[in-house]
Design an enzyme around this catalytic site. Sequence first.
Site, PDB file in Angstrom:
ATOM      1  N   HIS A 124       0.948  -1.164  -0.120  1.00  0.00           N
ATOM      2  CA  HIS A 124       0.105  -0.003  -0.030  1.00  0.00           C
ATOM      3  C   HIS A 124       0.995   1.161   0.342  1.00  0.00           C
ATOM      4  O   HIS A 124       2.089   1.169   0.746  1.00  0.00           O
ATOM      5  CB  HIS A 124      -0.906   0.115   1.294  1.00  0.00           C
ATOM      6  N   ASP A 202       3.424  -4.311   7.823  1.00  0.00           N
ATOM      7  CA  ASP A 202       2.160  -3.757   7.501  1.00  0.00           C
ATOM      8  C   ASP A 202       1.026  -4.642   7.989  1.00  0.00           C
ATOM      9  O   ASP A 202       0.871  -5.511   7.068  1.00  0.00           O
ATOM     10  CB  ASP A 202       2.184  -2.886   6.248  1.00  0.00           C
ATOM     11  N   GLN A 205      -4.285  -5.122   6.981  1.00  0.00           N
ATOM     12  CA  GLN A 205      -5.182  -6.007   6.582  1.00  0.00           C
ATOM     13  C   GLN A 205      -5.043  -7.482   7.120  1.00  0.00           C
ATOM     14  O   GLN A 205      -6.088  -8.160   7.048  1.00  0.00           O
ATOM     15  CB  GLN A 205      -4.822  -6.278   5.091  1.00  0.00           C
ATOM     16  N   LYS A 228     -10.194  -1.211  10.541  1.00  0.00           N
ATOM     17  CA  LYS A 228     -10.218  -2.529   9.903  1.00  0.00           C
ATOM     18  C   LYS A 228     -10.461  -3.916  10.490  1.00  0.00           C
ATOM     19  O   LYS A 228     -10.589  -4.926  10.325  1.00  0.00           O
ATOM     20  CB  LYS A 228      -9.066  -2.796   8.977  1.00  0.00           C
ATOM     21  N   CYS A 366      -4.765   2.320  -3.730  1.00  0.00           N
ATOM     22  CA  CYS A 366      -3.322   2.741  -3.121  1.00  0.00           C
ATOM     23  C   CYS A 366      -2.179   1.935  -3.401  1.00  0.00           C
ATOM     24  O   CYS A 366      -1.472   1.530  -2.508  1.00  0.00           O
ATOM     25  CB  CYS A 366      -3.514   3.045  -1.805  1.00  0.00           C
TER      26      CYS A 366
HETATM   27  N1  PMP Z   1      -1.664  -0.606   4.509  1.00  0.00           N
HETATM   28  C1  PMP Z   1      -2.592  -1.291   3.981  1.00  0.00           C
HETATM   29  C2  PMP Z   1      -2.329  -2.868   3.581  1.00  0.00           C
HETATM   30  C3  PMP Z   1      -3.906  -0.987   3.861  1.00  0.00           C
HETATM   31  O1  PMP Z   1      -4.952  -1.720   3.255  1.00  0.00           O
HETATM   32  C4  PMP Z   1      -4.282   0.476   4.404  1.00  0.00           C
HETATM   33  C5  PMP Z   1      -5.645   0.885   4.248  1.00  0.00           C
HETATM   34  N2  PMP Z   1      -6.380   0.784   3.172  1.00  0.00           N
HETATM   35  C6  PMP Z   1      -3.354   1.197   5.241  1.00  0.00           C
HETATM   36  C7  PMP Z   1      -2.167   0.426   5.127  1.00  0.00           C
HETATM   37  C8  PMP Z   1      -3.436   2.440   5.705  1.00  0.00           C
HETATM   38  O2  PMP Z   1      -4.362   2.236   6.902  1.00  0.00           O
HETATM   39  P1  PMP Z   1      -5.152   3.760   7.248  1.00  0.00           P
HETATM   40  O3  PMP Z   1      -5.788   4.501   6.058  1.00  0.00           O
HETATM   41  O4  PMP Z   1      -6.067   3.120   8.303  1.00  0.00           O
HETATM   42  O5  PMP Z   1      -3.838   4.392   7.892  1.00  0.00           O
END
Ligand code: PMP
Length: 408
Positions: A124, A202, A205, A228, A366
Site C-alpha cells: 500500500h 504492515d 489487512q 479495519k 493505493c
Molecule cells: N496498509 C494497508 C495494507 C492498507 O490496506 C491500508 C488501508 N487501506 C493502510 C496501510 C493504511 O491504513 P489507514 O488508512 O487506516 O492508515
Amino acid sequence: MPELKFDITRVRQDFPTLNQSINACPLVYLDSGATTQKPQCVIDTTAKFYTDENANVHRGRHTLSENATIQYENVRAQTATYFGVNSSEIVWTKGATEAINLVANGLRKQVTANDTIIITPIEHHANLVPWQVLAQQTGAKLAAMPLNKDGTFDTELCLKFIKKQKPAIVAISHASNALGNITDLPTIIECAKSLGAIVVVDGAQSAMHLKPNLKILDCDFYVFSAHKMIGPTGVGGLYGRYELLNALTPYQTGGEMIQTVTLYESVYRDAPAKFESGTPNIAGITAFGAALSYLSQFRHAEIFEHEQAVFNYAHSRLAKIDGIYLYSSVKNNIGTLCFNYKDEHPFDVATLLDGYGVAVRAGHHCTQPLMAHLGINGSVRASFAFYNNYSDVDKFIDALQACIAILD
Ligand code: PMP
C-alpha cells in the site's frame, strides 16, 4: 458449500449498518478491506463515553479523568493481549499510516547512506512513501523484492534477494490489500533477522483476519488500524519490540511525551509515552476496547474458517464467469477478490454494482506499483469479513451478471 457453524444470523444483527437497503436493494457490504462495519457495542461505547465519561487522560486528578485514563490503559493492555505482546510495546496512533510514518521517521537517525531498505511491489502507498522519504533524507538505497507475475511471492527468490541485499530494514505487508494474498512472513522474517535487518510489517489487512501472535511472528514492528478490525476510525497503533521501539526518535513532540521541559531543552519519557504527544483519540480507543471484547467472544479459528468458506465460494463462482479476470489467488488469501470484467473500467462495474446495493471498491487501491506490475490501471475489489454470508455472495454474483448484461 460447507455448512456454516458460526451463528451468522446473530452476528449480522449485531452490525446495524448491514441491515439496510441501498438503492432499494438489501446492502451487500463487500468493502471491508477499506473499512469494516461496527457492531452496536462499539457504537454504544462511543456514545457512552461522550455522554457519561468524557475527560482527558493522564492529566487530571478528578474521578472522570482517572477513570478515562484507566480505561485508556486497559485497552492498551487488551490490544497487547490480542497480539501476544506487552502493553509497553503498543503505541497509539491514528492508524496504520501514522504508525508507519512514526517508525520510518523514528529510524532517521539510525539509517545511513550505506543502508538498504527493502520494500515490495505489493505495498500500500502507506508502506512505500514513508520509506521513499526516509531514503531521500538519508541517502539509503531502496530495493524492491522480486514478485511473480501474478502478484504472489516466490519465497525462495525472496530469500535469495534478501541475502544479496543485506538490508538494514525490510518493510513488508502481511497481506496485500489489493489481492488479499497472505505473505509467507515467518520465513522472510527469519532470513531478514538473521542478517540483522529490522522487519516492519504492515498488518493493516491481517490484524483482524489472521490475529497474529507477534512474539511468534517475531517481527520488530507491526502496524494496524482499528477501523479495519470492527473498531472506530482515527485509531490505530504500532507494536515495537521494546528496545527497538524505545530507540526510535519521536517524530511528533509536545505535551505528555516529556519527563521535564526547560525553556531550551526537554527530556523525553520512555516508550510508549514518548510517541504519544497531545490528546489522543480517547473515545475511539475506548470503543476499540469494545471491538476487541466483541471479537474475543469467538475463537479466532472459528472466524477464519467462516470467512474462508464464504470467500472460497465467492472465488469459485466469480472464476466461472466468462470475461472475468481474477487476480487474487484462492489459496492463502484473507478474503479479497481483485478482478476486472473484460476491458470495462472498474469504476463502471463498481457503479453498476452499487445500483444493486453491492458495495465494492474500484481503482488502484493505493497500490499503483502493484497495478503496474499486473499490467492494469486498476481493478474491482470485493473484500469479505466474518459478517458476510453465502447469501451475500449469491446477491453479488447475481448483481454482477446483471451488470454484465448491461455492459455487453
Ligand atoms: N496498509 C494497508 C495494507 C492498507 O490496506 C491500508 C488501508 N487501506 C493502510 C496501510 C493504511 O491504513 P489507514 O488508512 O487506516 O492508515
